[in-house]
Design a protein around this motif. Sequence first.
Motif, PDB file in Angstrom:
ATOM      1  N   HIS A  79       0.909  -1.342  -0.014  1.00  0.00           N
ATOM      2  CA  HIS A  79       0.067  -0.101  -0.071  1.00  0.00           C
ATOM      3  C   HIS A  79       0.878   1.211  -0.055  1.00  0.00           C
ATOM      4  N   PHE A  80       1.924   1.324   0.731  1.00  0.00           N
ATOM      5  CA  PHE A  80       2.637   2.548   1.290  1.00  0.00           C
ATOM      6  C   PHE A  80       3.518   2.651  -0.287  1.00  0.00           C
ATOM      7  N   LYS A  81       3.855   1.735  -0.724  1.00  0.00           N
ATOM      8  CA  LYS A  81       4.882   1.719  -1.881  1.00  0.00           C
ATOM      9  C   LYS A  81       4.124   1.948  -3.436  1.00  0.00           C
ATOM     10  N   THR A  82       2.987   1.208  -3.609  1.00  0.00           N
ATOM     11  CA  THR A  82       2.341   1.222  -4.621  1.00  0.00           C
ATOM     12  C   THR A  82       1.238   2.325  -4.893  1.00  0.00           C
ATOM     13  N   GLN A  83       0.412   2.520  -3.897  1.00  0.00           N
ATOM     14  CA  GLN A  83      -0.605   3.588  -3.630  1.00  0.00           C
ATOM     15  C   GLN A  83      -0.184   4.833  -3.262  1.00  0.00           C
ATOM     16  N   LEU A  84       0.739   4.900  -2.641  1.00  0.00           N
ATOM     17  CA  LEU A  84       1.371   6.292  -2.036  1.00  0.00           C
ATOM     18  C   LEU A  84       2.661   6.775  -2.612  1.00  0.00           C
ATOM     19  N   GLY A  85       3.260   5.547  -3.292  1.00  0.00           N
ATOM     20  CA  GLY A  85       4.635   5.997  -3.933  1.00  0.00           C
ATOM     21  C   GLY A  85       5.930   6.098  -2.830  1.00  0.00           C
ATOM     22  N   MET A  86       5.732   5.702  -1.576  1.00  0.00           N
ATOM     23  CA  MET A  86       6.796   5.831  -0.609  1.00  0.00           C
ATOM     24  C   MET A  86       7.964   4.772  -0.856  1.00  0.00           C
ATOM     25  N   ASP A  87       9.168   5.422  -0.804  1.00  0.00           N
ATOM     26  CA  ASP A  87      10.298   4.267  -1.222  1.00  0.00           C
ATOM     27  C   ASP A  87      10.892   3.930   0.222  1.00  0.00           C
ATOM     28  N   LYS A  88      11.871   3.119  -0.048  1.00  0.00           N
ATOM     29  CA  LYS A  88      12.260   2.417   1.482  1.00  0.00           C
ATOM     30  C   LYS A  88      12.862   3.611   2.599  1.00  0.00           C
ATOM     31  N   THR A  89      12.848   4.559   2.330  1.00  0.00           N
ATOM     32  CA  THR A  89      13.673   5.664   3.139  1.00  0.00           C
ATOM     33  C   THR A  89      12.495   6.147   3.816  1.00  0.00           C
ATOM     34  N   ARG A  90      11.363   5.770   3.369  1.00  0.00           N
ATOM     35  CA  ARG A  90       9.938   6.511   4.309  1.00  0.00           C
ATOM     36  C   ARG A  90       9.081   5.616   4.767  1.00  0.00           C
ATOM     37  N   GLN A  91       9.517   4.340   4.789  1.00  0.00           N
ATOM     38  CA  GLN A  91       8.727   3.595   5.581  1.00  0.00           C
ATOM     39  C   GLN A  91       9.506   2.302   5.979  1.00  0.00           C
ATOM     40  N   ILE A  92       9.072   1.569   7.040  1.00  0.00           N
ATOM     41  CA  ILE A  92       9.426   0.391   7.558  1.00  0.00           C
ATOM     42  C   ILE A  92       8.255  -0.629   7.896  1.00  0.00           C
ATOM     43  N   CYS A  93       8.354  -1.803   7.049  1.00  0.00           N
ATOM     44  CA  CYS A  93       7.014  -2.672   7.618  1.00  0.00           C
ATOM     45  C   CYS A  93       7.656  -4.008   7.718  1.00  0.00           C
TER      46      CYS A  93
END
Length: 347
Positions: free
Chosen positions: A326-340
């Motif tokens: 969701h964060f990567k595909t829908q919101l365009g957040m790369d690995k510097t902006r999320q940790i799952c």
Amino acid sequence: MTIAKAKTTIPMDAPQEMLSQILSHLVDDHGMAFRAKGPTGHVFEQDGYRVEFDLCPRGLEVSLQAPGENAMQFSKEGMVHHVAEFDPALADRIRWQGVAQEAGETPQNFRLLEVLNSEILFEGMQRVTLHYPDIAELAPQGIHLRLILPRDASRTPVWPVMGANGAPVWPKGADELHARYVTLKNIRPEREEVDIDVVRHGSGLISQWAQNAHAGQRIGAMGPVGISALPKASSYFLAADGTGLPAVAQLLARLPEDAVGDVVAALPRGVSYRDYLPKTKLRVHALPPATFEAEVLGHAQALTDDGLGYAFFAGEFQNAQQLRGHFKTQLGMDKTRQICTAYWRRG
């Protein structure tokens, strides 16, 4: 903060092939974001840690940096294991410059911690209080602790020792050990105490140990290590089931006072988030643990948009995959902006 450094050159005939495999593994499986450094180098930096690869005529040069020798032990061990994913014999031949410990010694980051108390905190959660003599010095190095105990509780523990390649050598056979990461929920350095909260369930060895722990018992531990705070961002989304609740509590406590966003937490009915989580301006949404896995993605979709600054999730594997997507595909957040992060896997 004391900065520890380590360096090795791994001799090999095809360093570019090995480097490509390791980078793909670290990026795809561990969410590490590397940047290019010159024509042949790659660098990862986060939270006081640094990993640098450089191709050289003799092989692959690896340089590590960590916030202290305790954290460096985890970094060296991790690098050995990453190389072993593709070539175990090559991993055995790794030798680090300026070795702080000789092979056969107890790992520098190993401790024996004493149980002070164990109690049911609320439905589904057990709290164990441990005596941790040097936690005041070590606490800045992370919020996670690797707990270690024998798989066979009737045996006298045989603890790991250092290997020549910088990774611990773990006993096998009847002396095999079981190790799992937990989060330090509360740290009281002035009293040399920490609290760890462990989800109560029937099969896990650490869960069974926690439920049956009593004053005077000892358990092996390595750490602390890992993330200590989230990066500065315009807004935050944090979510966790019971296994990740202590991490969310620690990270919330370390956010700026003016931080905004949302938290989705698995908490039993009758348990107020105010009693477990630190005071925060983020909006907290409590979900029953029984329905958390089915509902958390929907809450994430409803509560976040492409203006979100940073996202954190800790819990079951499939949930981690869903939220990362969701964060990567829908919101365009790369690995510097999320940790799952998957703290456990169903089945």
